[in-house]
Design a protein around this motif. Structure first.
Motif, PDB file in Angstrom:
ATOM      1  N   SER A   1       0.762  -1.146   0.008  1.00 11.79           N
ATOM      2  CA  SER A   1      -0.012  -0.263  -0.276  1.00 11.79           C
ATOM      3  C   SER A   1       0.471   1.359   0.152  1.00 11.79           C
ATOM      4  CB  SER A   1      -1.009   0.202   0.849  1.00 11.79           C
ATOM      5  OG  SER A   1      -0.180  -0.027   2.079  1.00 11.79           O
TER       6      SER A   1
ATOM      7  N   THR B   1      -2.052   2.085  -5.841  1.00 11.88           N
ATOM      8  CA  THR B   1      -2.799   3.310  -5.848  1.00 11.88           C
ATOM      9  C   THR B   1      -3.649   2.599  -5.276  1.00 11.88           C
ATOM     10  OG1 THR B   1      -1.776   4.321  -7.841  1.00 11.88           O
ATOM     11  CG2 THR B   1      -4.234   4.861  -6.822  1.00 11.88           C
ATOM     12  N   GLU B   2      -4.444   1.668  -5.363  1.00  9.46           N
ATOM     13  CA  GLU B   2      -6.072   0.585  -4.909  1.00  9.46           C
ATOM     14  C   GLU B   2      -5.418   0.075  -4.276  1.00  9.46           C
ATOM     15  OE1 GLU B   2      -9.234   0.418  -8.330  1.00  9.46           O
ATOM     16  OE2 GLU B   2      -8.538  -1.811  -8.297  1.00  9.46           O
ATOM     17  N   CYS B   3      -4.624  -0.580  -3.242  1.00  8.75           N
ATOM     18  CA  CYS B   3      -4.118  -1.336  -2.615  1.00  8.75           C
ATOM     19  C   CYS B   3      -4.422  -0.323  -1.228  1.00  8.75           C
ATOM     20  CB  CYS B   3      -3.211  -2.352  -2.273  1.00  8.75           C
ATOM     21  SG  CYS B   3      -2.909  -2.943  -1.223  1.00  8.75           S
ATOM     22  N   GLU B   4      -5.039  -1.065   0.137  1.00  8.66           N
ATOM     23  CA  GLU B   4      -4.496  -0.394   0.992  1.00  8.66           C
ATOM     24  C   GLU B   4      -4.276  -0.623   1.885  1.00  8.66           C
ATOM     25  OE1 GLU B   4      -8.913   0.087   3.456  1.00  8.66           O
ATOM     26  OE2 GLU B   4      -8.841   2.053   2.585  1.00  8.66           O
ATOM     27  N   ARG B   5      -4.575  -2.170   1.854  1.00  7.97           N
ATOM     28  CA  ARG B   5      -3.624  -3.300   2.552  1.00  7.97           C
ATOM     29  C   ARG B   5      -3.182  -4.550   2.237  1.00  7.97           C
ATOM     30  NH1 ARG B   5      -7.959  -1.997   5.800  1.00  7.97           N
ATOM     31  NH2 ARG B   5      -9.501  -3.788   6.722  1.00  7.97           N
TER      32      ARG B   5
ATOM     33  N   ASN C   1      -8.537  -3.707  -0.547  1.00  9.43           N
ATOM     34  CA  ASN C   1      -8.631  -2.224  -1.684  1.00  9.43           C
ATOM     35  C   ASN C   1      -9.800  -1.798  -1.338  1.00  9.43           C
ATOM     36  OD1 ASN C   1      -6.270  -4.021  -3.087  1.00  9.43           O
ATOM     37  ND2 ASN C   1      -8.637  -5.130  -3.539  1.00  9.43           N
ATOM     38  N   ARG C   2      -9.700   0.091  -1.712  1.00 11.28           N
ATOM     39  CA  ARG C   2     -10.302   0.939  -2.379  1.00 11.28           C
ATOM     40  C   ARG C   2     -10.522   1.739  -3.402  1.00 11.28           C
ATOM     41  NH1 ARG C   2      -5.632   2.018  -0.907  1.00 11.28           N
ATOM     42  NH2 ARG C   2      -4.701   4.750  -1.249  1.00 11.28           N
ATOM     43  N   ASN C   3     -11.646   2.095  -3.832  1.00  7.68           N
ATOM     44  CA  ASN C   3     -12.045   3.365  -4.738  1.00  7.68           C
ATOM     45  C   ASN C   3     -12.659   3.861  -4.231  1.00  7.68           C
ATOM     46  OD1 ASN C   3     -12.030   4.756  -7.475  1.00  7.68           O
ATOM     47  ND2 ASN C   3     -13.553   3.333  -8.018  1.00  7.68           N
TER      48      ASN C   3
ATOM     49  N   ARG D   1     -15.106  -0.258  -0.474  1.00  3.40           N
ATOM     50  CA  ARG D   1     -13.583  -1.219   0.222  1.00  3.40           C
ATOM     51  C   ARG D   1     -14.142  -2.483  -0.013  1.00  3.40           C
ATOM     52  NH1 ARG D   1     -11.964   3.267   0.834  1.00  3.40           N
ATOM     53  NH2 ARG D   1     -11.153   4.742   2.732  1.00  3.40           N
TER      54      ARG D   1
ATOM     55  N   SER E   1     -12.536  -6.337  -0.318  1.00  2.00           N
ATOM     56  CA  SER E   1     -11.337  -8.151  -0.489  1.00  2.00           C
ATOM     57  C   SER E   1     -11.223  -9.027  -1.707  1.00  2.00           C
ATOM     58  CB  SER E   1     -11.246  -7.667   1.020  1.00  2.00           C
ATOM     59  OG  SER E   1     -12.346  -9.375   0.641  1.00  2.00           O
TER      60      SER E   1
END
Length: 155
Positions: free
Chosen positions: A30, A34-38, A58-60, A64, A66
């Motif tokens: 992360s 860009t799109e990966c949160e953890r 992931n997030r946009n 959220r 997974s």
């Protein structure tokens, strides 16, 4: 394999091994993706090798989601790839980083192949808020590689 649904590449002034170590350090993905949160390892194998599994969060925007991913290639300094599934069952995508040594460091090519069936296309579009996944991925891949470059070239 068929042509990727999206791809991007960049020149990085760092050794291939350094860049590979960043790409394969999933728990720190992360920091440059860009799109990966953890990312969290799933199962007993907690190192980047074929067969190891991890959950990507992931997030946009406010959305959220997974996925469960299985590493399919882990060749230090050269290639890192993984297969993405929703719920660990439904095919989503294959992601791959290829690293080629150059005179000034390396060239990194990131590619993805969309593997979603009709059901996952509809569900995925709703869950992620992205109707045109190929175009969205192409933009994010350029951003991701720019961030990877910044981290890899940091003194």
């Amino acid at each position: 394999m068929s042509a990727p649904s999206a791809s991007a590449s960049i020149e990085i002034s760092a050794p291939p091994e350094t860049v590979y170590d960043l790409v394969a350090d999933l728990t720190d993905m992360s920091a440059w993706n860009t799109e990966c949160e953890r990312v969290r390892w799933v199962g007993p194998v907690r190192e980047p090798r074929p067969g190891a599994r991890f959950r990507g969060i992931n997030r946009n925007g406010w959305r959220r989601w997974s996925t469960i991913c299985t590493i399919t290639a882990a060749d230090p300094g050269r290639t890192f790839a993984y297969h993405v599934r929703a719920g660990g069952v439904f095919d989503v995508a294959i992601w791959r980083f290829d690293i080629t040594e150059t005179e000034s460091g390396c060239r990194v090519e990131q590619r993805t192949w969309d593997r979603r069936g009709l059901f996952m296309r509809v569900v995925g579009d709703l869950a992620t808020g992205v109707a045109d996944r190929a175009s969205h991925n192409a933009v994010n891949m350029r951003r991701t590689l720019e961030s990877l470059k910044a981290v890899a070239e940091r003194p």
